[in-house]
Motif scaffolding. Structure first.
Motif, PDB file in Angstrom:
ATOM      1  N   TYR A   1       0.835  -1.206   0.000  1.00 48.41           N
ATOM      2  CA  TYR A   1       0.000   0.000   0.000  1.00 48.41           C
ATOM      3  C   TYR A   1       0.873   1.261   0.000  1.00 48.41           C
ATOM      4  N   ARG A   2       1.951   1.215   0.804  1.00 45.11           N
ATOM      5  CA  ARG A   2       2.831   2.379   0.899  1.00 45.11           C
ATOM      6  C   ARG A   2       3.397   2.729  -0.473  1.00 45.11           C
ATOM      7  N   LYS A   3       3.888   1.702  -1.161  1.00 41.51           N
ATOM      8  CA  LYS A   3       4.460   1.913  -2.491  1.00 41.51           C
ATOM      9  C   LYS A   3       3.402   2.431  -3.462  1.00 41.51           C
ATOM     10  N   ALA A   4       2.244   1.782  -3.453  1.00 46.47           N
ATOM     11  CA  ALA A   4       1.184   2.171  -4.396  1.00 46.47           C
ATOM     12  C   ALA A   4       0.743   3.613  -4.133  1.00 46.47           C
ATOM     13  N   LEU A   5       0.575   3.949  -2.844  1.00 47.78           N
ATOM     14  CA  LEU A   5       0.158   5.316  -2.493  1.00 47.78           C
ATOM     15  C   LEU A   5       1.182   6.338  -2.980  1.00 47.78           C
ATOM     16  N   GLU A   6       2.461   6.019  -2.823  1.00 50.72           N
ATOM     17  CA  GLU A   6       3.506   6.941  -3.239  1.00 50.72           C
ATOM     18  C   GLU A   6       3.365   7.245  -4.737  1.00 50.72           C
ATOM     19  N   PHE A   7       3.153   6.209  -5.519  1.00 48.44           N
ATOM     20  CA  PHE A   7       2.966   6.418  -6.962  1.00 48.44           C
ATOM     21  C   PHE A   7       1.733   7.279  -7.244  1.00 48.44           C
ATOM     22  N   PHE A   8       0.607   6.903  -6.657  1.00 49.82           N
ATOM     23  CA  PHE A   8      -0.645   7.563  -7.033  1.00 49.82           C
ATOM     24  C   PHE A   8      -0.756   8.983  -6.472  1.00 49.82           C
ATOM     25  N   LEU A   9      -0.096   9.243  -5.345  1.00 43.61           N
ATOM     26  CA  LEU A   9      -0.172  10.604  -4.802  1.00 43.61           C
ATOM     27  C   LEU A   9       0.623  11.574  -5.668  1.00 43.61           C
ATOM     28  N   ASN A  10       1.653  11.066  -6.323  1.00 41.18           N
ATOM     29  CA  ASN A  10       2.471  11.941  -7.167  1.00 41.18           C
ATOM     30  C   ASN A  10       1.987  11.990  -8.610  1.00 41.18           C
ATOM     31  N   ASP A  11       1.021  11.154  -8.941  1.00 45.91           N
ATOM     32  CA  ASP A  11       0.522  11.092 -10.306  1.00 45.91           C
ATOM     33  C   ASP A  11      -0.540  12.178 -10.510  1.00 45.91           C
ATOM     34  N   LYS A  12      -0.376  12.959 -11.560  1.00 46.41           N
ATOM     35  CA  LYS A  12      -1.296  14.082 -11.775  1.00 46.41           C
ATOM     36  C   LYS A  12      -2.632  13.659 -12.381  1.00 46.41           C
ATOM     37  N   SER A  13      -2.801  12.371 -12.655  1.00 39.97           N
ATOM     38  CA  SER A  13      -4.041  11.949 -13.326  1.00 39.97           C
ATOM     39  C   SER A  13      -5.209  11.697 -12.374  1.00 39.97           C
ATOM     40  N   SER A  14      -4.964  11.808 -11.064  1.00 41.57           N
ATOM     41  CA  SER A  14      -6.090  11.611 -10.131  1.00 41.57           C
ATOM     42  C   SER A  14      -6.205  12.777  -9.148  1.00 41.57           C
ATOM     43  N   ASP A  15      -7.434  12.957  -8.613  1.00 44.13           N
ATOM     44  CA  ASP A  15      -7.690  14.053  -7.670  1.00 44.13           C
ATOM     45  C   ASP A  15      -8.027  13.565  -6.266  1.00 44.13           C
ATOM     46  N   MET A  16      -8.469  12.313  -6.161  1.00 50.20           N
ATOM     47  CA  MET A  16      -8.872  11.763  -4.852  1.00 50.20           C
ATOM     48  C   MET A  16      -8.459  10.293  -4.829  1.00 50.20           C
ATOM     49  N   ILE A  17      -8.165   9.796  -3.612  1.00 47.91           N
ATOM     50  CA  ILE A  17      -7.736   8.397  -3.493  1.00 47.91           C
ATOM     51  C   ILE A  17      -8.691   7.639  -2.570  1.00 47.91           C
ATOM     52  N   ALA A  18      -9.236   6.527  -3.076  1.00 48.00           N
ATOM     53  CA  ALA A  18     -10.074   5.647  -2.254  1.00 48.00           C
ATOM     54  C   ALA A  18      -9.285   4.377  -1.987  1.00 48.00           C
ATOM     55  N   VAL A  19      -8.947   4.154  -0.709  1.00 45.45           N
ATOM     56  CA  VAL A  19      -8.135   2.993  -0.335  1.00 45.45           C
ATOM     57  C   VAL A  19      -9.039   1.951   0.325  1.00 45.45           C
ATOM     58  N   ILE A  20      -9.083   0.770  -0.241  1.00 48.81           N
ATOM     59  CA  ILE A  20      -9.875  -0.321   0.347  1.00 48.81           C
ATOM     60  C   ILE A  20      -8.924  -1.243   1.099  1.00 48.81           C
ATOM     61  N   THR A  21      -9.131  -1.396   2.415  1.00 45.30           N
ATOM     62  CA  THR A  21      -8.274  -2.267   3.221  1.00 45.30           C
ATOM     63  C   THR A  21      -9.158  -3.283   3.937  1.00 45.30           C
ATOM     64  N   LEU A  22      -9.121  -4.508   3.467  1.00 45.99           N
ATOM     65  CA  LEU A  22      -9.925  -5.555   4.100  1.00 45.99           C
ATOM     66  C   LEU A  22      -8.997  -6.371   4.988  1.00 45.99           C
ATOM     67  N   PHE A  23      -9.326  -6.373   6.284  1.00 43.25           N
ATOM     68  CA  PHE A  23      -8.427  -6.975   7.264  1.00 43.25           C
ATOM     69  C   PHE A  23      -8.674  -8.463   7.478  1.00 43.25           C
ATOM     70  N   GLN A  24      -9.519  -9.038   6.629  1.00 40.62           N
ATOM     71  CA  GLN A  24      -9.743 -10.481   6.746  1.00 40.62           C
ATOM     72  C   GLN A  24      -8.540 -11.270   6.221  1.00 40.62           C
ATOM     73  N   THR A  25      -7.653 -10.591   5.489  1.00 44.24           N
ATOM     74  CA  THR A  25      -6.477 -11.284   4.952  1.00 44.24           C
ATOM     75  C   THR A  25      -5.376 -11.274   6.005  1.00 44.24           C
ATOM     76  N   PRO A  26      -4.612 -12.369   6.111  1.00 44.36           N
ATOM     77  CA  PRO A  26      -3.697 -12.515   7.254  1.00 44.36           C
ATOM     78  C   PRO A  26      -2.498 -11.560   7.235  1.00 44.36           C
ATOM     79  N   LEU A  27      -2.056 -11.108   6.061  1.00 42.19           N
ATOM     80  CA  LEU A  27      -0.794 -10.369   6.012  1.00 42.19           C
ATOM     81  C   LEU A  27      -0.941  -8.857   6.196  1.00 42.19           C
ATOM     82  N   LEU A  28      -2.168  -8.370   6.171  1.00 42.34           N
ATOM     83  CA  LEU A  28      -2.359  -6.933   6.332  1.00 42.34           C
ATOM     84  C   LEU A  28      -2.465  -6.603   7.821  1.00 42.34           C
ATOM     85  N   THR A  29      -1.450  -5.949   8.354  1.00 48.09           N
ATOM     86  CA  THR A  29      -1.398  -5.684   9.798  1.00 48.09           C
ATOM     87  C   THR A  29      -1.771  -4.233  10.109  1.00 48.09           C
TER      88      THR A  29
END
Lengths: 307, 307
Positions: free
Chosen positions: A214-242
């Motif tokens: 997520y950190r890497k993806a956010l870094e890319f998308f926050l610096n990309d001029k093609s978007s104005d808002m970011i919707a982050v979906i985080t589902l904690f049912q998966t074991p590796l997302l802490t």
């Protein structure tokens, strides 16, 4: 406008019951109210007086209104027009059907008036229309926590494909646009993510996503001029997302002027992490529809300010 | 159909993420799932197989489906038509916009197909269309707890005027009808309630309503032939409304074949009482819009059965 959760939302209500429900809810969710005004039949002061007062109240950043009818339509319109340039005014109007109007007459006795005219007053006055009580909650906290966007293009990052599809549908249904991320950036991103991830919009980091992805993806998308808002979906049912994801998103939000919201649903563990996110002024939602709806309100307010 | 909360809801989902969220939510709310099937890309068995299986599963009263595309449209339609006469089938379709369809193709790779055709299949097949994840939750528990209504006329009882007006608006917006209670009954009722109460539809018992007032009002409206469903609004912010209301509503529900639902919103105390109501198979909602929406689903299913 971004600040501590709550402490800056004012409520003006013509119904004591709707008012108490909102107070209870704010208390339970840990939001604080700057001012609370329940004014019923408005025999002396009316809605316009209160809105004008709150416009100059330094503790109030967002004004919410439950109203059954405006006492003086012309003044109400002029007040909205003036105040909504300073801070967002969110309005829930009750009595929008013939039968509802008749129920209003046995309640506060207000002249509920024509729904079409009222909608025009809200729109031309630069206020934000809430269609139901949930809208008030969602719009108030989003507008009090996040900056306004420059445009209507939404980038979605998810770890669940189905939620990504649903959010895509709702972005379009709420008449926002799906951002089209820059092609050369996508190419660069693909080299940094596993081959089974879907890089695009939505970007699906799939069920084994970690906070670092997520950190890497956010870094890319926050610096990309093609978007104005970011919707982050985080589902904690998966074991590796802490719980680390909370810091990752809070850190990203601090570094950007793009609004960020989070969609996450599930049991108690999810609720705890959502509460942490909100403490960092990241509004969270359980469902794609409500999240898209809140982004729409942010965009509407931004457009009003640009007028 | 009325029974213990949960224990009779089956979920079939093409998305593991949507599925896990639903499981988490059911666990948190204390509902039990009869069967849970997450089938992803459907390489061998598909949605029609699962629906057919659940039709004959004695532990399942309501079938819920999250789907991105049907493998065999004709068979899916025939299956729905057959099964939905036995038990309600609730369907959330993802990929209902051009952009959503394209997101589906990178997720399960299903052919999402035309939204219009899919909507027709759901309707003609006698299934119930969910527009979002909340709809699934609300429709499933309402259909598993309450009987189907004979018609579309809703009677509202409230202790908060504003909530009464909002519910009236939503009953109309969801294309249900507001019941018109019998005039001679209204006359009789007026003699038994304080003069400042509003007896009609909505009936507003106002902020000093006690459980006893609800009991009397329910008795009148359950025996009145002018309504088919009862929406009870109980706001616990008022000091005189005690936990006794749970027994009053549960008792009323046992004695009638009309569906009863409750709208109540607020803090933790409200949540505890709502949980008690649900244990007596009374579905509860925080907001008028969602309650009216669930009554609409009950009515839709009832009409399908009558066809």
């Amino acid at each position: 406008m971004r600040g501590q959760p709550g402490g800056d939302i004012a409520f003006v209500t013509q119904s004591g019951a709707v008012g108490s429900v909102i107070l209870d809810w704010m208390a339970m969710k840990g939001y604080r109210v700057s001012k609370f005004i329940s004014y019923g039949n408005a025999t002396d002061l009316d809605e316009s007086d209160f809105i004008e007062y709150l416009a100059n109240d330094k503790k109030t950043n967002v004004i919410c209104l439950y109203i059954e009818g405006a006492k003086d339509g012309r003044r109400f319109y002029e007040t909205l027009k003036k105040v909504s340039r300073k801070k967002p005014v969110i309005i829930l109007k009750a009595g929008t059907t013939e039968q509802g109007v008749s129920a209003v007459s046995s309640h506060t006795g207000s002249l509920a008036g024509s729904t079409e005219i009222f909608n025009t007053v809200i729109k031309q006055g630069g206020a934000i229309k809430a269609s139901n009580i949930e809208d008030i909650f969602d719009f108030a906290r989003t507008l009090s926590m996040q900056p306004v966007p420059r445009g209507d293009r939404v980038q979605i990052i998810t770890n669940g494909g189905g939620f990504g599809v649903l959010m895509t549908d709702w972005v379009i249904k709420k008449k926002l646009r799906l951002a089209k991320p820059d092609k050369s950036m996508i190419k660069k991103m693909k080299r940094q993510f596993p081959g089974y991830n879907v890089i695009g919009n939505p970007t699906d980091l799939t069920g084994d996503a970690r906070a670092e992805g997520y950190r890497k993806a956010l870094e890319f998308f926050l610096n990309d001029k093609s978007s104005d808002m970011i919707a982050v979906i985080t589902l904690f049912q998966t074991p590796l997302l802490t719980a680390e994801i909370v810091d990752v998103i809070a850190e990203a939000s601090r570094k950007t002027s793009k609004p960020i919201i989070v969609i996450s649903a599930g049991g108690r563990y999810t609720e705890v992490l959502k509460k942490s996110l909100e403490e960092f002024s990241i509004p969270t939602f359980s469902y794609p529809e409500r999240a898209a709806n809140a982004l729409r309100a942010l965009h509407d307010y931004s457009r009003n300010l640009q007028k």
